[in-house]
Design an enzyme around this catalytic site. Structure first.
Site, short mmCIF file in Angstrom:
data_model
loop_
_atom_site.label_atom_id
_atom_site.label_comp_id
_atom_site.label_asym_id
_atom_site.label_seq_id
_atom_site.Cartn_x
_atom_site.Cartn_y
_atom_site.Cartn_z
CG ASP A 70 -7.82 -2.23 1.82
OD1 ASP A 70 -7.16 -1.91 2.82
OD2 ASP A 70 -8.16 -1.41 0.93
CB THR A 98 -4.19 3.89 8.75
OG1 THR A 98 -3.36 2.91 8.14
CG2 THR A 98 -3.33 5.07 9.16
CG ASP A 147 -3.42 -2.60 4.39
OD1 ASP A 147 -2.73 -1.76 4.99
OD2 ASP A 147 -4.62 -2.44 4.13
CD GLU A 191 -2.69 1.35 2.49
OE1 GLU A 191 -2.60 0.52 3.41
OE2 GLU A 191 -3.56 2.24 2.46
CB ILE A 215 -1.39 -0.07 9.65
CG1 ILE A 215 -0.02 -0.12 10.33
CG2 ILE A 215 -2.50 0.15 10.67
CD1 ILE A 215 0.27 1.11 11.21
CG ASP A 216 -7.01 -3.26 6.49
OD1 ASP A 216 -7.09 -2.29 5.71
OD2 ASP A 216 -7.96 -4.03 6.72
O1 LIP Z 1 -6.18 2.50 4.62
P1 LIP Z 1 -6.26 1.28 5.47
O2 LIP Z 1 -6.49 1.56 6.88
O3 LIP Z 1 -5.14 0.33 5.17
O4 LIP Z 1 -7.53 0.43 4.88
C1 LIP Z 1 -8.90 0.83 5.04
C2 LIP Z 1 -9.83 -0.36 5.03
O5 LIP Z 1 -9.52 -1.45 5.71
C3 LIP Z 1 -11.21 0.09 5.43
O6 LIP Z 1 -12.11 -0.97 5.61
C4 LIP Z 1 -11.71 0.91 4.29
O7 LIP Z 1 -13.01 1.32 4.54
C5 LIP Z 1 -10.78 2.07 4.02
O8 LIP Z 1 -11.19 2.68 2.81
C6 LIP Z 1 -9.33 1.68 3.90
O9 LIP Z 1 -9.05 1.08 2.67
MG MG Z 2 -6.17 -1.24 4.28
MG MG Z 3 -3.16 0.30 5.34
#
Ligand code: LIP
Ligand code: MG
Ligand code: MG
Length: 280
Positions: A220, A95, A90, A70, A92-93
């Site tokens: 994601d 963030t 990813d 990412e 940190i999914d």
């Molecule tokens: O940016 P990030 O925290 O890695 O990932 C996030 C996702 O896990 C979340 O569910 C989605 O709604 C956001 O649009 C974003 O993509």
């Molecule tokens: Mg994410």
């Molecule tokens: Mg992320």
């Protein structure tokens, strides 16, 4: 037959655990927040650091493998899924959750060959839950097998979704209209953990019947989608067609019945694909 990718998967589990430890420790510090595509698309130095840690450790062990990360893509790397062995990361999914210390944050590592996900690792690092799936070999949480819910009646179901990071009024209207349709089926409830990867692990664990979202990216969903399918679930595009990892849209459900019922309620618009870099 020997499992050629098992060593890579073991490496991914170790890398995700080490990355999760860095994320947990960073929660004790001040978090400097930066933005990417919009003022609500957040990134921190921890996202970048964790992605580099994972990529460096993989490069040392598997020097010919490719990456879609990412934060590397945000820094200008291309986002093209080829047939080559590819780590889809990813760091940190969730963030936004991380920034606010909202307690659902995951490290997500998917691995594809011939554009097919071979294994997925999602470490929900504040819950200390390691979700893993290897294609054809089932899905697990901390070593225990996962199985999706057997509920076939959507009116007895909880559905997970997210609002995403677009604040374009037209896109928000369409997301709200779909959400209204789903809620008023009616379903028991709608939830969202704030991370696509954990939402999919909740489907795999049988806690929610389905998760859908428009606007997510390949990093994601790469790992979580395999965890859902290996737990017995079903994946499709929000238009009812086959899942396309680069299309930025997904329905992940416990069954075809529930997935198709959700598809009927969704306004299936298409944000720019992940592999259309000039439009992202
Ligand atoms: O940016 P990030 O925290 O890695 O990932 C996030 C996702 O896990 C979340 O569910 C989605 O709604 C956001 O649009 C974003 O993509
Ligand atoms: Mg994410
Ligand atoms: Mg992320």
């Amino acid at each position: 037959m020997a499992d050629v990718w098992q060593t890579a998967m073991d490496h991914a589990v170790g890398a995700a655990r080490r990355a999760g430890q860095v994320v947990r420790e960073a929660l004790q510090d001040d978090r400097k927040v930066m933005t990417k595509s919009s003022s609500v698309d957040l990134v921190t130095q921890t996202d970048q650091k964790v992605e580099q840690l994972i990529i460096q450790s993989v490069k040392e062990k598997f020097p010919t493998h490719r990456f879609i990360g990412e934060e590397s893509v945000a820094a200008g790397e291309s986002c093209v899924l080829t047939d080559a062995p590819t780590w889809i990361i990813d760091p940190i999914d969730g963030t936004t959750n991380f920034v606010h210390a909202f307690p659902f944050v995951a490290v997500s590592i998917g691995f594809s060959v011939n554009k097919q996900v071979e294994f997925g690792v999602v470490f929900s690092c504040l819950e200390d839950k390691m979700f893993t799936a290897r294609r054809g070999k089932g899905a697990f949480c901390n070593g225990e097998p996962l199985q999706v819910s057997d509920q076939e009646d959507i009116k007895q179901s909880i559905i997970a979704t997210e609002f995403g990071s677009s604040r374009d009024p037209d896109a928000v209207d369409r997301i709200f209209s779909s959400l209204r349709n789903v809620l008023c089926i009616p379903v028991h409830g709608v939830r969202g953990a704030g991370t696509a990867a954990i939402n999919m692990c909740l489907v795999a664990s049988g806690c929610v019947e389905a998760y859908y979202e428009i606007g997510i990216h390949v990093w994601d969903i790469a790992a979580g989608s395999l965890i859902v399918s290996e737990a017995g679930g079903v994946l499709m595009d929000v238009d009812g067609g086959p899942l396309d990892l680069m299309s930025r849209r997904i329905v992940a459900a416990n069954s075809r019945t529930i997935a198709e019922r959700i598809v009927r309620e969704i306004d299936a618009f298409g944000p720019p694909r992940d592999d259309e870099p000039l439009r992202r």
